[in-house]
Design a protein around this motif. Sequence first.
Motif, PDB file in Angstrom:
ATOM      1  N   ARG A   1      11.364   7.482  16.002  1.00  0.00           N
ATOM      2  CA  ARG A   1      11.451   8.824  15.398  1.00  0.00           C
ATOM      3  C   ARG A   1      11.251   8.761  13.888  1.00  0.00           C
ATOM      4  N   VAL A   2      11.871   7.778  13.264  1.00  0.00           N
ATOM      5  CA  VAL A   2      11.740   7.624  11.815  1.00  0.00           C
ATOM      6  C   VAL A   2      10.293   7.310  11.435  1.00  0.00           C
ATOM      7  N   SER A   3       9.694   6.365  12.131  1.00  0.00           N
ATOM      8  CA  SER A   3       8.336   5.952  11.773  1.00  0.00           C
ATOM      9  C   SER A   3       7.315   7.036  12.095  1.00  0.00           C
TER      10      SER A   3
ATOM     11  N   ARG B   1      17.066  -2.100   6.990  1.00  0.00           N
ATOM     12  CA  ARG B   1      15.753  -2.649   7.328  1.00  0.00           C
ATOM     13  C   ARG B   1      15.268  -2.262   8.727  1.00  0.00           C
ATOM     14  N   PRO B   2      16.134  -2.227   9.750  1.00  0.00           N
ATOM     15  CA  PRO B   2      15.641  -1.829  11.079  1.00  0.00           C
ATOM     16  C   PRO B   2      15.059  -0.421  11.101  1.00  0.00           C
ATOM     17  N   LEU B   3      15.544   0.460  10.221  1.00  0.00           N
ATOM     18  CA  LEU B   3      15.054   1.833  10.188  1.00  0.00           C
ATOM     19  C   LEU B   3      13.634   1.917   9.653  1.00  0.00           C
ATOM     20  N   GLY B   4      13.213   0.910   8.905  1.00  0.00           N
ATOM     21  CA  GLY B   4      11.871   0.935   8.322  1.00  0.00           C
ATOM     22  C   GLY B   4      10.903  -0.025   8.965  1.00  0.00           C
ATOM     23  N   SER B   5      11.302  -0.661  10.060  1.00  0.00           N
ATOM     24  CA  SER B   5      10.481  -1.734  10.627  1.00  0.00           C
ATOM     25  C   SER B   5       9.103  -1.280  11.093  1.00  0.00           C
ATOM     26  N   ALA B   6       8.943  -0.006  11.451  1.00  0.00           N
ATOM     27  CA  ALA B   6       7.640   0.484  11.918  1.00  0.00           C
ATOM     28  C   ALA B   6       7.023   1.491  10.948  1.00  0.00           C
TER      29      ALA B   6
ATOM     30  N   PHE C   1      13.908  -1.385  -0.257  1.00  0.00           N
ATOM     31  CA  PHE C   1      15.315  -1.336   0.128  1.00  0.00           C
ATOM     32  C   PHE C   1      16.150  -1.746  -1.085  1.00  0.00           C
ATOM     33  N   PHE C   2      17.301  -1.119  -1.262  1.00  0.00           N
ATOM     34  CA  PHE C   2      18.115  -1.476  -2.427  1.00  0.00           C
ATOM     35  C   PHE C   2      19.587  -1.294  -2.113  1.00  0.00           C
ATOM     36  N   GLN C   3      20.421  -1.828  -3.018  1.00  0.00           N
ATOM     37  CA  GLN C   3      21.867  -1.710  -2.903  1.00  0.00           C
ATOM     38  C   GLN C   3      22.372  -0.796  -4.021  1.00  0.00           C
ATOM     39  N   PHE C   4      23.180   0.182  -3.653  1.00  0.00           N
ATOM     40  CA  PHE C   4      23.792   1.055  -4.649  1.00  0.00           C
ATOM     41  C   PHE C   4      24.767   0.277  -5.533  1.00  0.00           C
TER      42      PHE C   4
ATOM     43  N   GLY D   1       0.800  -1.217   0.000  1.00  0.00           N
ATOM     44  CA  GLY D   1       0.000   0.000   0.000  1.00  0.00           C
ATOM     45  C   GLY D   1       0.833   1.267   0.000  1.00  0.00           C
ATOM     46  N   ASP D   2       0.138   2.380   0.176  1.00  0.00           N
ATOM     47  CA  ASP D   2       0.776   3.697   0.199  1.00  0.00           C
ATOM     48  C   ASP D   2       0.912   4.187   1.641  1.00  0.00           C
ATOM     49  N   PRO D   3       1.883   5.073   1.894  1.00  0.00           N
ATOM     50  CA  PRO D   3       2.862   5.611   0.952  1.00  0.00           C
ATOM     51  C   PRO D   3       3.990   4.615   0.687  1.00  0.00           C
ATOM     52  N   VAL D   4       4.780   4.899  -0.343  1.00  0.00           N
ATOM     53  CA  VAL D   4       5.935   4.074  -0.670  1.00  0.00           C
ATOM     54  C   VAL D   4       7.199   4.837  -0.266  1.00  0.00           C
ATOM     55  N   THR D   5       8.061   4.173   0.492  1.00  0.00           N
ATOM     56  CA  THR D   5       9.298   4.793   0.972  1.00  0.00           C
ATOM     57  C   THR D   5      10.489   3.982   0.495  1.00  0.00           C
ATOM     58  N   VAL D   6      11.502   4.674  -0.026  1.00  0.00           N
ATOM     59  CA  VAL D   6      12.731   4.001  -0.446  1.00  0.00           C
ATOM     60  C   VAL D   6      13.801   4.252   0.613  1.00  0.00           C
ATOM     61  N   PHE D   7      14.545   3.193   0.953  1.00  0.00           N
ATOM     62  CA  PHE D   7      15.584   3.247   1.981  1.00  0.00           C
ATOM     63  C   PHE D   7      16.937   2.996   1.326  1.00  0.00           C
ATOM     64  N   ALA D   8      17.891   3.899   1.545  1.00  0.00           N
ATOM     65  CA  ALA D   8      19.199   3.828   0.897  1.00  0.00           C
ATOM     66  C   ALA D   8      20.307   3.777   1.943  1.00  0.00           C
TER      67      ALA D   8
END
Length: 248
Positions: free
Chosen positions: A241-243, A27-32, A39-42, A9-16
Amino acid sequence: MEQLTTGAGDPVTVFAHGLAGDISGTRPLGSAVAGRRVFFQFRGHGRSDTPPGPWTFGDLATDLRGVADLAGATRALGVSMAAGALCRLLAETPDRFERVVFYLPAPLDGRRPRAAVRRLDRLLASVESGEAAMIADAVEPELPAAVRNTPVGWGYLRQRVEQLQRDGLAPELAGLWSAPAVPDESLLKAFRGRALVLGCRDDEIHPVSWAERLAALLDAELHIYDRPAVLWTNRADLRDRVSTFLNA
């Protein structure tokens, strides 16, 4: 680009991730965080491609933009090196994201702390050697002293060493800081979304002054932690804080 998508679902968040980091580290930063999380690899990390160098932060911004566009992301989080890539993207297209998070932003002017240069040189040399013990010695500074020589610390080191031995780390990454991540920092003032900057005192790799400087440029919310290795020493607060920011 190697990617992992969780949630729906929305919203969509990209983690770098940061330099020499990987998906498991973000991944721990986006758990909540609500919605779909990408998530991706540069380039030069994990199983992502390694195109011919030299590379710039403009190239990293292209990687980030490509993943975000494909996923339809309206929010982004960048760690250290990725915070620089996210700044470069916003300098070029200030309306690309509605909400952004910068965790331990690295300097944008191309001048890195001496400790950061030494650590990267040591890490690249250890990965090139392929020797597990040498890689472990180079990675160990990522751990707070209280965690070293504990089962949790050994588990972390084992996972990092195995990942770096398997996937390697592109030597082209050493040249990224030959030019500023953002040629004109004033361009960041055009960003009209919401931003959160998370810095830390006594972090020799990520000067707190850069977190404060970036927050001023973006008119962002700013929080400064008191102890380095925040993911180890204050993980619950960091995740909250992030979530809280991204779920608003």
